[in-house]
Design an enzyme around this catalytic site. Sequence first.
Site: not given
Length: 214
Positions: A13, A88, A127, A160, A171
């Site tokens: 996204k 969300r 990431r 992160r 998540r």
Amino acid sequence: MNLILLGPPGAGKGTQAKFLVDKYKIPQISTGDILRHAVKERSELGLRAQAFMDAGALVPDDLVVSIIRDRLTWPDASAGFILDGFPRTVAQADALAVMLTASGKDIDHVLSIVVAEDELVERVVGRLTCKGCGRGYHRKFDPPKNDAVCDACSAELYQREDDREETMRSRLQAYAAQTAPLVEYYAAKGLLRTVNGIGSIQNIQASIVSVLEG
Ligand code: AMP
């Protein structure tokens, strides 16, 4: 053009939002970015949000709804916007609908980016983010030239907190339980446009443009 980007963590996204910002000259509004900034600044919002974020859980609706209520009044959002990571939950989507109606606006498209779960975990866990300029990398798919520092500004790269594998699984569970129902919600309103999120970034961009303009 008023857009919503819908998809699980790691669907791309953020990457696609940046492309759409350049193409349509409308701002990306990412509740995740706004919340991470608040955590870094140790503002009251950040202090309230941090524990939820670190656990991979959703931040309470009232906090994110008030972020969006404020952000949509900024002048740069008057010609359109890209909502990235909001809404969300169905309650957030309902609150957004009320807000937009009150200001005479509508959602034009809800882009749902679809990626299989195994691929999402691999993408997110690899990431790396720059502490200085925020640029994103991926250990396997987009590695920095020098292992631990940013190609652009030489600041340190970090993972992160919520990109660790265990948090990522939480998540994904939050997504399945609380966000996935929005696919049906927006399909019922005739706004859902589905895009396959696997393949090269350029191919995905092309499918998005054809869905938006086709
Ligand atoms: P993201 O960068 O969009 O994956 O968001 C990172 C984290 O911020 C999420 O895992 C949530 O803890 C929180 N967050 C971001 N957007 C929302 C939202 N619309 N509702 C609730 N929590 C959110």
